[in-house]
Design an enzyme around this catalytic site. Sequence first.
Site, PDB file in Angstrom:
ATOM      1  CG  HIS A  67      30.918  33.671  30.022  1.00  0.00           C
ATOM      2  ND1 HIS A  67      31.243  32.971  29.220  1.00  0.00           N
ATOM      3  CD2 HIS A  67      31.019  34.372  31.075  1.00  0.00           C
ATOM      4  CE1 HIS A  67      32.949  32.577  29.959  1.00  0.00           C
ATOM      5  NE2 HIS A  67      32.708  34.295  31.204  1.00  0.00           N
TER       6      HIS A  67
ATOM      7  CG  ASP B 152      30.436  35.941  38.193  1.00  0.00           C
ATOM      8  OD1 ASP B 152      30.774  36.179  36.698  1.00  0.00           O
ATOM      9  OD2 ASP B 152      30.961  36.010  38.774  1.00  0.00           O
TER      10      ASP B 152
HETATM   11  P1  5GP Z   1      35.594  34.548  32.145  1.00  0.00           P
HETATM   12  O1  5GP Z   1      36.255  34.868  32.675  1.00  0.00           O
HETATM   13  O2  5GP Z   1      35.646  33.106  31.768  1.00  0.00           O
HETATM   14  O3  5GP Z   1      35.079  35.780  31.466  1.00  0.00           O
HETATM   15  O4  5GP Z   1      34.793  34.703  33.230  1.00  0.00           O
HETATM   16  C1  5GP Z   1      33.793  33.633  34.060  1.00  0.00           C
HETATM   17  C2  5GP Z   1      33.011  34.205  34.886  1.00  0.00           C
HETATM   18  O5  5GP Z   1      32.378  32.765  35.570  1.00  0.00           O
HETATM   19  C3  5GP Z   1      33.963  33.810  36.437  1.00  0.00           C
HETATM   20  O6  5GP Z   1      33.406  35.687  36.837  1.00  0.00           O
HETATM   21  C4  5GP Z   1      33.783  34.152  37.149  1.00  0.00           C
HETATM   22  O7  5GP Z   1      33.594  34.571  39.046  1.00  0.00           O
HETATM   23  C5  5GP Z   1      32.264  33.379  37.404  1.00  0.00           C
HETATM   24  N1  5GP Z   1      32.056  31.887  37.334  1.00  0.00           N
HETATM   25  C6  5GP Z   1      33.270  30.999  37.539  1.00  0.00           C
HETATM   26  N2  5GP Z   1      32.657  29.633  38.125  1.00  0.00           N
HETATM   27  C7  5GP Z   1      31.407  29.807  38.517  1.00  0.00           C
HETATM   28  C8  5GP Z   1      30.308  28.536  38.863  1.00  0.00           C
HETATM   29  O8  5GP Z   1      30.370  27.866  39.323  1.00  0.00           O
HETATM   30  N3  5GP Z   1      29.094  29.411  39.485  1.00  0.00           N
HETATM   31  C9  5GP Z   1      28.857  31.323  38.404  1.00  0.00           C
HETATM   32  N4  5GP Z   1      27.913  31.530  38.834  1.00  0.00           N
HETATM   33  N5  5GP Z   1      29.590  32.002  38.274  1.00  0.00           N
HETATM   34  C10 5GP Z   1      31.467  31.211  37.884  1.00  0.00           C
END
Ligand code: 5GP
Length: 114
Positions: free
Chosen positions: A101, A31
Amino acid sequence: MSTDCIFCKIANGEIPSEKIFEDEEIIAFNDINPAAPKHMLIVPKEHIPTLNDLQERHVPLIGKMFATAKDLAKKTGISESGYRTIINCNGDSGQEVFHIHLHVLGGARLGRMG
Ligand code: 5GP
Ligand code: ZN
């Protein structure tokens, strides 16, 4: 593939990531904004926006994502100390990326949820 989806772009190599695992169906990477010392994301290559969009045919894929979580926890040394798996779905969960994810968090004592 969804053209404006960040995780589709990571899956097809358009956007770089710290990749930990990849096969024909799944990619796993660190992440970008870790919420724990170890914070990995396990992402299917198919664009499935949320858990609500899961279909019967995806059931083996979801199983494989959890099997991958187990393997990567072992590989990164957090199997025995412990870890948490999370799939956020829609607004109240805080889902930000609308491509399903599995978060894998560990490497320190995690706080209670909620
Ligand atoms: P959600 O809140 O949708 O469950 O989690 C999305 C996750 O994706 C977050 O923890 C955020 O830090 C991560 N994330 C968002 N954009 C990117 C990216 O471009 N690269 C990586 N490696 N992680 C990302
Ligand atoms: Zn996508």
